[in-house]
Scaffold this active site. Sequence first.
Site, short mmCIF file in Angstrom:
data_model
loop_
_atom_site.label_atom_id
_atom_site.label_comp_id
_atom_site.label_asym_id
_atom_site.label_seq_id
_atom_site.Cartn_x
_atom_site.Cartn_y
_atom_site.Cartn_z
N HIS A 248 5.37 25.26 25.91
CA HIS A 248 4.98 23.93 26.39
C HIS A 248 5.67 22.90 25.50
O HIS A 248 5.46 22.88 24.29
CB HIS A 248 3.46 23.77 26.33
CG HIS A 248 2.74 24.62 27.32
ND1 HIS A 248 1.37 24.77 27.34
CD2 HIS A 248 3.20 25.36 28.36
CE1 HIS A 248 1.03 25.57 28.33
NE2 HIS A 248 2.12 25.94 28.96
N ASP B 213 6.67 26.08 33.93
CA ASP B 213 7.60 25.02 33.50
C ASP B 213 7.39 23.71 34.26
O ASP B 213 8.34 22.96 34.51
CB ASP B 213 9.07 25.47 33.68
CG ASP B 213 9.39 26.72 32.89
OD1 ASP B 213 9.07 26.77 31.70
OD2 ASP B 213 9.97 27.66 33.47
#
Length: 421
Positions: free
Chosen positions: A41, A13
Site C-alpha cells: 500500500h 492496487d
Amino acid sequence: MSISVLVGAQWGDEGKGKMIDYLSSSCDLIVRFQGGDNAGHTVINEQGVFKLHLIPSGIFNKGGQCLIGTGTVVNPDVLNEEIKQIEDAKVDMSGLKISGKAHILMPYHQKLDELMEAAGGIGTTKRGIGQAYAYKALRKNLRFEDLLNLESIKDKLEKIIPVINSQMAVYGGEAYTVDAMYEKCVAWAKRFGDMIVEPVGYLHKYIDEGKNILFEGQLAAMKDIDLGIYPYVTSSNPTAAYAAVSGGFSPKKIDRIIGVAKAFSSAVGAGPFPTEEFEGAIDLLRGSGDNPDDEFGARTGRARRLGWLDIPVLKYTNLVNGFDTLALCKLDKLDDLPEIKVCVAYELDGEVIDYFPNTEDLYRVKPVYKTLPGWMTSTKEIRRIADLPENAKNYIKTIEELVGTTVGYVGVGPDREELAV
C-alpha cells in the site's frame, strides 16, 4: 463507536493505502486484517513516500494505534525492515501492536514458494504467503504468541521441520535445521515481544469504549481464495466479512464498508482479465515508473496489466461485500483522454449474461463497452466532487447507477490531500 472496513473492489492496487491514510485521522485503531507482504500500500504524505506491506497504512495517524491482526501471515524480518524505514522518517512507532494469533511466515515458507513457482506456478510474488497459509491449515505453524514461550518453540519446530524438509526434498531444496530456526525465533522474541498482544480482548476493549476502528484489507475481492478467480488468487480472504471473522467480533457491529476502485482496471499476475488492452489510449495510463502512482507493482515493480473499467467486476464485488460507498481513485489519470470506454456487461457464447461467470468462462467472455466522452482538463486541484468537470461527474454517475452504490471519494492524485469529497 464506529467500525469501518475498507477493501479492494477490483483486482488489487486500487489506492487503499491512500484512503486508509486519509481516513485514519478520525480513528482510534487501524487493523490490518489479512494477507502478508506480497502486496504493498503506497502512502504519500508530508512525511514522505512509503510502500507498506505489513504495517497498517494508518501508522502516520499520531492519535491512533495500529494492529497487525490475527488473519495475517507476518515475516518478522520484513516487518523489522519496514519498521526501520518508518522510524528513519521520524514517525513514532510506539502504537504498533501484533496479534499473538498472527502466524509467523518462516524462511522455509518463502523458499518453498520460490521452488514451487520455478516448477510451474501462477505468478506469485514468491514471498511465501500461500505456503504460510497452507501450513496454517495443516496446523504446523508458529504464531507470534509462541515467541512469548520460547521453551515450547523448539518442541514445535521438531514436529514441523521434518514435514518441511520432506516437501523441500520433492522440489530439490536444501533441508532446514531446528537449531537454525530456533535461533531466529529467539532473536524475534527479543525484537517483537513487547509488541505482541492478545488480540480479541485488545480489540473488544476498543469496541466497549466506543472507539472508532478502521479495518484495512489487502488485495481485493477478485483475489479472494473462495470468491475470486481461483486458482489465480491470494491465500486469504480480502473481503469485508473476514474483518469480523479474524477480529473475533460480530459482523453486526460493522457500520460501514468502503470499497476502493480505480477509475480503470489493473491486475498483476496470471489469470483472466476481460477488459485488458495492450496498446493505444490505455497504455497512456501506465506512466514511466518514475512516479509513485505509475502502474507498476509496489512489491514487485512489475508492470501492471491494464484495462478499462469493468462494471461486472464492481457489481460482483459489491454483491460480495455490500459497499456503503466507493472511493474511486486515479480519476486524474483519465484527464487527457477524449473518450473513455466502460465495460457494462459480458457476452458469453453470443448472449449477454446477468451473472458473474466462473474462471474458465471469464477467459471466453467478450466485454460489452459503452463509450463516454472525456473531460480533457486537469482534475488534480479539485477538492469537491461537485466541482469536477461535467463529463467527469457523468462518468461517476454512470458507475453509481450501474453498480448500485454511491461514490463518496474521488482520488485526483497520489498525495493524501489530492482527494475530492
